[in-house]
Design a protein around this motif. Structure first.
Motif, mmCIF file in Angstrom:
data_model
loop_
_atom_site.group_PDB
_atom_site.id
_atom_site.type_symbol
_atom_site.label_atom_id
_atom_site.label_comp_id
_atom_site.label_asym_id
_atom_site.label_seq_id
_atom_site.Cartn_x
_atom_site.Cartn_y
_atom_site.Cartn_z
ATOM 1 N N GLN A 122 0.808 -1.212 0.000
ATOM 2 C CA GLN A 122 0.000 0.000 0.000
ATOM 3 C C GLN A 122 0.850 1.275 0.000
ATOM 4 O OE1 GLN A 122 -2.695 -0.551 3.316
ATOM 5 N NE2 GLN A 122 -4.111 -1.711 2.062
ATOM 6 N N GLN A 123 2.077 1.156 -0.496
ATOM 7 C CA GLN A 123 2.944 2.322 -0.620
ATOM 8 C C GLN A 123 4.103 1.970 -1.546
ATOM 9 O OE1 GLN A 123 4.640 3.145 3.253
ATOM 10 N NE2 GLN A 123 6.138 1.513 3.068
ATOM 11 N N THR A 124 4.735 2.995 -2.117
ATOM 12 C CA THR A 124 5.960 2.747 -2.864
ATOM 13 C C THR A 124 7.113 2.706 -1.862
ATOM 14 O OG1 THR A 124 6.213 5.129 -3.257
ATOM 15 C CG2 THR A 124 5.140 3.821 -4.975
ATOM 16 N N ALA A 125 8.008 1.761 -2.048
ATOM 17 C CA ALA A 125 9.089 1.561 -1.095
ATOM 18 C C ALA A 125 10.111 2.686 -1.171
ATOM 19 C CB ALA A 125 9.775 0.216 -1.360
ATOM 20 N N THR A 126 10.777 2.919 -0.049
ATOM 21 C CA THR A 126 11.859 3.898 0.034
ATOM 22 C C THR A 126 13.189 3.162 0.058
ATOM 23 O OG1 THR A 126 10.465 5.424 1.293
ATOM 24 C CG2 THR A 126 12.848 5.776 1.386
ATOM 25 N N MET A 127 14.120 3.593 -0.765
ATOM 26 C CA MET A 127 15.445 2.990 -0.787
ATOM 27 C C MET A 127 16.263 3.527 0.382
ATOM 28 S SD MET A 127 17.945 2.687 -4.096
ATOM 29 C CE MET A 127 19.279 1.485 -4.137
ATOM 30 N N PHE A 128 17.032 2.658 1.026
ATOM 31 C CA PHE A 128 17.807 2.984 2.221
ATOM 32 C C PHE A 128 16.880 3.522 3.313
ATOM 33 C CE2 PHE A 128 20.787 3.802 -1.400
ATOM 34 C CZ PHE A 128 21.557 2.658 -1.204
ATOM 35 N N ALA A 129 15.809 2.785 3.528
ATOM 36 C CA ALA A 129 14.784 3.184 4.484
ATOM 37 C C ALA A 129 15.294 3.069 5.921
ATOM 38 C CB ALA A 129 13.540 2.323 4.306
ATOM 39 N N GLU A 130 14.735 3.916 6.808
ATOM 40 C CA GLU A 130 15.091 3.863 8.222
ATOM 41 C C GLU A 130 14.520 2.615 8.887
ATOM 42 O OE1 GLU A 130 13.931 7.447 10.125
ATOM 43 O OE2 GLU A 130 15.229 8.733 8.909
ATOM 44 N N GLU A 131 13.375 2.136 8.384
ATOM 45 C CA GLU A 131 12.757 0.928 8.937
ATOM 46 C C GLU A 131 12.555 -0.083 7.809
ATOM 47 O OE1 GLU A 131 9.204 1.849 11.037
ATOM 48 O OE2 GLU A 131 10.169 3.281 12.391
ATOM 49 N N PRO A 132 13.598 -0.829 7.428
ATOM 50 C CA PRO A 132 13.486 -1.806 6.337
ATOM 51 C C PRO A 132 12.540 -2.938 6.696
ATOM 52 C CG PRO A 132 15.570 -2.042 7.489
ATOM 53 C CD PRO A 132 14.939 -0.796 8.033
ATOM 54 N N TYR A 133 12.050 -3.614 5.660
ATOM 55 C CA TYR A 133 11.031 -4.638 5.883
ATOM 56 C C TYR A 133 11.590 -5.964 6.371
ATOM 57 C CZ TYR A 133 12.229 -6.887 1.369
ATOM 58 O OH TYR A 133 12.861 -7.534 0.340
ATOM 59 N N GLY A 134 12.896 -6.191 6.253
ATOM 60 C CA GLY A 134 13.455 -7.484 6.630
ATOM 61 C C GLY A 134 14.828 -7.367 7.242
ATOM 62 N N THR A 135 15.578 -8.456 7.126
ATOM 63 C CA THR A 135 16.932 -8.509 7.655
ATOM 64 C C THR A 135 17.867 -9.049 6.577
ATOM 65 O OG1 THR A 135 16.513 -10.736 8.541
ATOM 66 C CG2 THR A 135 16.171 -8.869 10.041
ATOM 67 N N LEU A 136 19.159 -9.012 6.854
ATOM 68 C CA LEU A 136 20.142 -9.532 5.921
ATOM 69 C C LEU A 136 19.852 -10.997 5.610
ATOM 70 C CD1 LEU A 136 22.799 -8.561 4.498
ATOM 71 C CD2 LEU A 136 24.038 -9.687 6.361
ATOM 72 N N PHE A 137 19.936 -11.391 4.337
ATOM 73 C CA PHE A 137 19.665 -12.746 3.850
ATOM 74 C C PHE A 137 18.177 -13.088 3.801
ATOM 75 C CE2 PHE A 137 23.963 -13.232 5.759
ATOM 76 C CZ PHE A 137 24.662 -13.497 4.598
ATOM 77 N N HIS A 138 17.318 -12.142 4.113
ATOM 78 C CA HIS A 138 15.877 -12.423 4.121
ATOM 79 C C HIS A 138 15.109 -11.469 3.203
ATOM 80 C CE1 HIS A 138 17.078 -14.580 7.772
ATOM 81 N NE2 HIS A 138 16.002 -15.315 7.587
ATOM 82 N N GLY A 139 15.744 -11.011 2.135
ATOM 83 C CA GLY A 139 15.062 -10.142 1.187
ATOM 84 C C GLY A 139 14.161 -10.917 0.243
ATOM 85 N N LYS A 140 13.258 -10.199 -0.413
ATOM 86 C CA LYS A 140 12.333 -10.789 -1.369
ATOM 87 C C LYS A 140 12.756 -10.425 -2.793
ATOM 88 C CE LYS A 140 8.556 -10.226 1.948
ATOM 89 N NZ LYS A 140 7.250 -9.564 2.217
ATOM 90 N N VAL A 141 12.658 -11.380 -3.693
ATOM 91 C CA VAL A 141 13.023 -11.157 -5.088
ATOM 92 C C VAL A 141 11.904 -10.385 -5.790
ATOM 93 C CG1 VAL A 141 13.587 -12.259 -7.282
ATOM 94 C CG2 VAL A 141 14.435 -13.240 -5.140
ATOM 95 N N VAL A 142 12.285 -9.346 -6.516
ATOM 96 C CA VAL A 142 11.314 -8.500 -7.215
ATOM 97 C C VAL A 142 11.049 -9.054 -8.613
ATOM 98 C CG1 VAL A 142 10.895 -6.201 -8.168
ATOM 99 C CG2 VAL A 142 12.028 -6.447 -5.942
ATOM 100 N N ASP A 143 9.783 -9.274 -8.935
ATOM 101 C CA ASP A 143 9.350 -9.716 -10.262
ATOM 102 C C ASP A 143 8.398 -8.678 -10.836
ATOM 103 O OD1 ASP A 143 10.770 -12.163 -10.128
ATOM 104 O OD2 ASP A 143 9.160 -13.040 -8.937
#
Length: 206
Positions: A122-143
């Protein structure tokens, strides 16, 4: 194709792949789509697991998958270096380079995106965000690439599937996936050129 050209190909694919993903992440909300043609859409989805959206169950499933990808990319990289050292065919080097670039592109998402971007819900993501959605090694692949070549309802006379909504081709993928598919396709369709017999190799060298 030699090792230097293979590296250039890898860099170009990685650049296009990451630029397209960053643009989608910072300009689209999750599941937002734009119809380019009736058979081609830009549709933003995120893949937490393997191809076709499959996941490894369990608390550490995502971590295991990412670590496996890191090990696999080392093996693919060695395959490319060793093939170049042995003066393998240009088709083989090109195919390996495509597979390496595609695998690396999705690894970057899996390893770093969780700590770079915030949520796309429900929003466009911010790059280098202060509150990222995950942790290292737990990112989601963008399709984002969707090709619904046919979409409609199947004939009612078909057993079981009759009257149901059907889409061909349904999966959503990205540039990295495309590179991997092209690389594997080269190995399949040009198998004899990619893996020439010993006699042909000796003839080419001499």
């Amino acid at each position: 194709m030699n090792l230097k050209k293979s590296i250039v190909l890898i860099v170009v694919i990685l650049f296009i792949d990451q630029i397209s993903k960053i643009y989608i992440k910072t300009h689209f909300q999750l599941h937002e789509e734009i119809e380019v043609f009736s058979w081609f859409r830009i549709l933003f989805v995120e893949n937490e697991g393997m191809a076709w959206g499959a996941k490894i169950p369990g608390q550490y499933g995502k971590l295991f998958l990412t670590l496996f990808r890191l090990v696999a990319i080392v093996g693919i990289g060695y395959w490319l270096w060793d093939s170049a050292r042995k003066h393998a065919s240009g088709i083989l080097l090109g195919a390996i380079a495509l597979i390496f670039a595609g695998a690396m592109g999705n690894i970057i998402d899996s390893v770093f995106y969780g700590i770079i971007f915030d949520s796309s819900m429900q929003q466009t993501a911010t790059m280098f965000a202060e509150e990222p959605y995950g942790t290292l090694f737990h990112g989601k692949v963008v399709d984002m690439l969707s090709f619904p070549l046919f979409e409609g309802y199947l004939p009612s006379w078909l057993p079981y599937w009759g009257g149901k909504h059907f889409t061909f081709f349904d999966p959503v993928f990205n540039i990295a996936d495309t590179a991997i598919s092209f690389g594997v396709g080269l190995l399949i369709f040009f198998n004899k050129k990619a893996f020439p017999t010993k006699d042909k190799v000796e003839t080419q060298i001499s």
